[in-house]
Design a protein around this motif. Sequence first.
Motif, PDB file in Angstrom:
ATOM      1  N   LYS A  14       0.763  -1.056   0.198  1.00 24.16           N
ATOM      2  CA  LYS A  14       0.369   0.199   0.018  1.00 24.16           C
ATOM      3  C   LYS A  14       0.752   1.126  -0.185  1.00 24.16           C
ATOM      4  O   LYS A  14       1.167   2.142  -0.786  1.00 24.16           O
ATOM      5  N   CYS A  15       1.807   1.583   0.684  1.00 20.26           N
ATOM      6  CA  CYS A  15       3.062   2.408   0.542  1.00 20.26           C
ATOM      7  C   CYS A  15       3.395   2.562  -0.533  1.00 20.26           C
ATOM      8  O   CYS A  15       3.475   3.589  -1.259  1.00 20.26           O
ATOM      9  N   ALA A  16       3.567   1.457  -1.302  1.00 24.11           N
ATOM     10  CA  ALA A  16       4.524   1.524  -2.802  1.00 24.11           C
ATOM     11  C   ALA A  16       3.131   2.148  -3.830  1.00 24.11           C
ATOM     12  O   ALA A  16       3.612   3.161  -4.435  1.00 24.11           O
ATOM     13  N   GLU A  22       0.837   9.239  -5.380  1.00 21.56           N
ATOM     14  CA  GLU A  22       1.428  10.818  -5.040  1.00 21.56           C
ATOM     15  C   GLU A  22       3.014  11.465  -5.337  1.00 21.56           C
ATOM     16  O   GLU A  22       2.491  13.070  -6.393  1.00 21.56           O
ATOM     17  N   VAL A  23       3.515  11.154  -5.499  1.00 25.28           N
ATOM     18  CA  VAL A  23       4.875  11.219  -6.929  1.00 25.28           C
ATOM     19  C   VAL A  23       4.409  11.892  -8.156  1.00 25.28           C
ATOM     20  O   VAL A  23       4.376  12.641  -8.597  1.00 25.28           O
ATOM     21  N   LEU A  24       4.013  10.835  -8.511  1.00 23.59           N
ATOM     22  CA  LEU A  24       3.499  11.336  -9.534  1.00 23.59           C
ATOM     23  C   LEU A  24       2.294  12.119 -10.373  1.00 23.59           C
ATOM     24  O   LEU A  24       2.273  13.705 -11.546  1.00 23.59           O
ATOM     25  N   GLU A  63      12.086  10.334  -5.075  1.00 24.94           N
ATOM     26  CA  GLU A  63      10.731  10.681  -4.496  1.00 24.94           C
ATOM     27  C   GLU A  63       9.791   9.872  -4.200  1.00 24.94           C
ATOM     28  O   GLU A  63      10.062   9.169  -2.896  1.00 24.94           O
ATOM     29  N   MET A  64       9.906   8.869  -4.677  1.00 24.83           N
ATOM     30  CA  MET A  64       8.815   7.067  -4.473  1.00 24.83           C
ATOM     31  C   MET A  64       9.278   7.114  -3.071  1.00 24.83           C
ATOM     32  O   MET A  64       8.051   6.055  -2.263  1.00 24.83           O
ATOM     33  N   PHE A 143      11.839  -1.630  -1.534  1.00 24.26           N
ATOM     34  CA  PHE A 143      11.169  -1.338  -2.668  1.00 24.26           C
ATOM     35  C   PHE A 143      11.755  -0.946  -4.204  1.00 24.26           C
ATOM     36  O   PHE A 143      12.921  -0.276  -4.973  1.00 24.26           O
ATOM     37  N   LYS A 144      10.947  -1.184  -5.263  1.00 25.90           N
ATOM     38  CA  LYS A 144      11.236  -0.792  -6.103  1.00 25.90           C
ATOM     39  C   LYS A 144      10.578  -0.291  -7.404  1.00 25.90           C
ATOM     40  O   LYS A 144       9.171  -1.215  -7.109  1.00 25.90           O
ATOM     41  N   PHE A 145      10.498   0.801  -7.849  1.00 26.23           N
ATOM     42  CA  PHE A 145       9.566   1.756  -8.542  1.00 26.23           C
ATOM     43  C   PHE A 145       9.736   1.839  -9.815  1.00 26.23           C
ATOM     44  O   PHE A 145      11.951   1.863 -10.603  1.00 26.23           O
TER      45      PHE A 145
END
Length: 193
Positions: A14-16, A22-24, A63-64, A143-145
Amino acid sequence: MSPGRESIEEKLVKCADTARSEVLLNHTAHFPNGGRPTDAECKQLSTDPKFKGKTWAQQLGIEMHEVARNCAEAALKDLVPGRFSLEQRYRYDRATKQKKPVSADEEKALVESGNAGELKGSLVPDVVIHTGDLLAVQAVYDFKFRCVNDGQLPEWERYDRGHPYHGKNQEEMYLDAFGVKPLRITARLGGLR
């Protein structure tokens, strides 16, 4: 590990998701495609002076991670108080299999004294769940974005030539050091082993 592992992973996913959205949303003016960057845009240099020399992919990832970290801290302090660490740095000796936590003060002192090179080869998972003892690790999460949300799995970061772990990736080193299979947490795709 306690039965709360599923709850922990749900919170981190959920945080990811929150971090990506939010960042986008904060960058809709930069990406005319409804706030979703294209592959070409991800490779362009950021126009933000704070991220000079970084691509949009790098900036958005930083940022993410920050948003996800803050979210994880808020979620885990109630779920597993005193049993988690965020971005905890560990020195790791592959020959002896010994690991040692590096305190934030020690890390800061090394950086400020110009000796940050002493931290090379240390490991810094995004989230570690432990027993209350930093060395008694029960779970490791990173975390991987991906910049472009194309449904592809994000890769574990590979260590570059000249790095003590060259030829390995984060997953291999986390497993070697902590003795638990790490989990990638990614937006829209969830937790991936």
